[in-house]
Design a protein around this motif. Sequence first.
Motif, PDB file in Angstrom:
ATOM      1  N   SER A 222       0.855  -1.125  -0.161  1.00 51.58           N
ATOM      2  CA  SER A 222      -0.197  -0.052  -0.170  1.00 51.58           C
ATOM      3  C   SER A 222       0.804   1.276   0.055  1.00 51.58           C
ATOM      4  CB  SER A 222      -0.853   0.074   1.173  1.00 51.58           C
ATOM      5  OG  SER A 222      -1.748  -1.068   1.309  1.00 51.58           O
ATOM      6  N   PHE A 223       0.250   2.292  -0.273  1.00 49.59           N
ATOM      7  CA  PHE A 223       0.912   3.445  -0.452  1.00 49.59           C
ATOM      8  C   PHE A 223       1.380   4.087   0.991  1.00 49.59           C
ATOM      9  CE2 PHE A 223       1.321   8.339  -1.065  1.00 49.59           C
ATOM     10  CZ  PHE A 223       2.235   8.421  -2.249  1.00 49.59           C
ATOM     11  N   THR A 224       0.539   3.897   2.176  1.00 44.92           N
ATOM     12  CA  THR A 224       0.591   4.314   3.272  1.00 44.92           C
ATOM     13  C   THR A 224       0.654   3.115   4.471  1.00 44.92           C
ATOM     14  OG1 THR A 224      -1.363   4.954   3.823  1.00 44.92           O
ATOM     15  CG2 THR A 224      -0.313   6.504   2.725  1.00 44.92           C
TER      16      THR A 224
ATOM     17  N   ASP B 134       0.021   6.226  -7.418  1.00 47.36           N
ATOM     18  CA  ASP B 134       0.644   7.178  -6.859  1.00 47.36           C
ATOM     19  C   ASP B 134       2.311   6.547  -6.808  1.00 47.36           C
ATOM     20  OD1 ASP B 134      -0.885   9.407  -6.323  1.00 47.36           O
ATOM     21  OD2 ASP B 134      -1.847   8.308  -4.734  1.00 47.36           O
ATOM     22  N   LEU B 135       2.758   5.336  -7.235  1.00 52.92           N
ATOM     23  CA  LEU B 135       3.829   4.943  -7.086  1.00 52.92           C
ATOM     24  C   LEU B 135       4.896   5.478  -8.226  1.00 52.92           C
ATOM     25  CD1 LEU B 135       2.719   1.039  -6.787  1.00 52.92           C
ATOM     26  CD2 LEU B 135       2.993   3.078  -4.920  1.00 52.92           C
TER      27      LEU B 135
ATOM     28  N   GLY C  52       5.534  10.165  -7.201  1.00 57.38           N
ATOM     29  CA  GLY C  52       4.385   9.271  -7.876  1.00 57.38           C
ATOM     30  C   GLY C  52       4.010   9.947  -9.150  1.00 57.38           C
ATOM     31  N   SER C  53       3.430   9.154  -9.860  1.00 51.47           N
ATOM     32  CA  SER C  53       2.499   9.542 -11.162  1.00 51.47           C
ATOM     33  C   SER C  53       1.955   8.533 -11.928  1.00 51.47           C
ATOM     34  CB  SER C  53       3.633  10.150 -12.245  1.00 51.47           C
ATOM     35  OG  SER C  53       3.137  10.740 -13.128  1.00 51.47           O
TER      36      SER C  53
END
Length: 719
Positions: free
Chosen positions: A188-190, A336-337, A373-374
Amino acid sequence: MRVGNTITVQSFYDRLRNAYLSNENSNDAKMWQFRLVMEDYMNYLVAPDSPNEKLQFKQAQEIWLEQTKNYRLDHEITFVRKAMNNVVHGNKSGTPDRDLKVYFDSCVLIINLISGEMPDKATLAAFGKVDQNYLEELNPQQRDIILDTARIVYVNAGPGTGKTHLLVYKMLDTLVREKEKAKIVSMSFTRSSAASLSEKLAAESMRRNVTKYYLAYSGTIHSYSLNSIKQYLSTKGRPFEYLIADDSEFEDIVDDIYFTLEEKYDKESIREFLKKPDQAENEELKQMIEEKKSLYKRISVGEILDLYYKMLNEDEEFAQWTTDNMNYLLVDEAQDLTVENYRIFDLLLTRNPNLRLFLVGDPRQNIFGFLGGSYKYLDEFLNKYKEELSQKDLTLSYRCPQKILDFTNGLSFSDCRNPQLKSNVKQEGTIEVKSYGDEYAEAEAIVEFIKTLPDPNGIAVLFPRLRPLAKIVDKLNEEHIAFRVLGGGRIIKPHIAVFSYMCKIVETDGRSLGAANNLCGRLEMPKCRTMKEFFATGIGREIARLNKAYQSKNISYLELARSFVILCRRYIQDGDKTEQDADFKKLYDAVIKKTDSPKGYARSFKYYRNAFSSLEVEFKSETESKDAITISTIHSAKGLEWDTVIIPELTESGFKNGRANEEVSPEEREEAANTDLKLLYVAVTRAKDRLLMTYPNYLADSRAETKPLRMIRSIILTV
């Protein structure tokens, strides 16, 4: 309960259930009982023959980990222990029923996973349903995605469409089908979303009676990479002692190098090379970076990913170890990675032909571009694997009313699709746009509107930045309306920072020039060029004396810490002394007494930073109440929802990213415009019922006319 002189596993289930179902205690008291049961259980595991020599929870857990090497489950236990500690030590109070249920379930699961013994029927009844046809709970879109057998599946999941639910059930379905063959890693991102995902999977795996196969790792990609390196090297008898440096530690190292090399290199260059040491062309600087990293035992986030990639690419044994421990990779917030993340996924797929990849994201919510991230990296990755790829959309929202979705469905993004969302909620919802004479009238009207709403906890005021919300905050305080603040930059309180810098100096045995100079900065002293110069100052001499006594074992770590607190009180003249004393007591209870060295303090303090931090923009509610509205940045609101969402100051000059108006390239201007649109999209889709968007026609403070944000002009004409 004992059988002869033996404590049974069932007795721990009984104690948890009885505590949870008790009508006599508050939820906080129940959390305290949960912690006591789990502490006893960990002692039961590591010292079953010494019931009278009780270890602290953390100590017993560390021994258990050393014995079992079960790092994945240790991650879960640590999360639960810290949550319970926050309540027990007074950092949090008023545990909601929902959270209490989560921690009860988690404690039951931990005992089940360690012991392999199922709870009795009474505990399972308290836990929830034992068995069900889980696929019947899913809507047709979700079910189709779960059953997709493509090697790579990408799901474009709109807000409120059940993204986490989908990930949990994908893992559950894999466990049910593959059983012990399933080696699942979820990223996960967070950290918070990783913990939430892990909790929900653990609960569902018990309900399907597949806990004995449950070995899923859930964390961020950085934590996964770091833990993998640590676990692999531990099997080789080569401990990996480095920690990921936080922002303040990173700046300590930058300052240290800057002054040690007598300001020969600017700090920005040092920062860049610290992140990517291999790119440092100057040998002197490269050598100094390696020396300081070794001294501080810290490594940057980027270096962790680079090291993991290098080991995976060059070390055949590590590559095989990774393959043996992962055959399903699930990734959340794929939009967002970073490019480094996708480079790792690419190599994992190459190294392991049997690896399956399940990606979930929403390009319309790609708002963390400032972290690297994009969506374009995701898009490039998907194009590379288009022959092995299945792409799906989740479009049925369980959060927003159709009126709100009609607005977001009409937005046009130049860099990604906008699949049309359909509401699955009963409420009709409202959406309003209102204008006011100036920003003061706007703030007053918003607060008057808030006063008409029944539940403060269901209200949020959202904006890209906190500072422009100051007038609303002032008005809330005038009206004695309690609020909580999410997001914004946070800084450690000065007295806690000074204490931490003292610990860092001792941790490095008097060699941390960066920590010494940051301490000088906090005390408004001139910075030093060498540690010798620092140790010639008054406070430097005190720290040198204490460091010598500690290193020679003439004083204990706790005596060292108490001496540092005394020094802080003596040298910090400003601030509220009562608040400082309360903070030091809380620091002692939460961190100091539970660690055994300055290095241990540094490891533990990371998890308590927010408890000892204050906002850079100081918004303080003058009314204390558990019923409070939320003031938040849009970034911090992502993943959350409220009944009513208010978005103020929606003007061209107020809301928009400055880059959209600067003299920049057309590509940069377009990227900035897309970011603005996506911020609005995220903010709007936090609303479960009411959405209010406002703007002032005139800015009194700057004496300037305004224009409403172009993105909302269409709705102004129709509302």
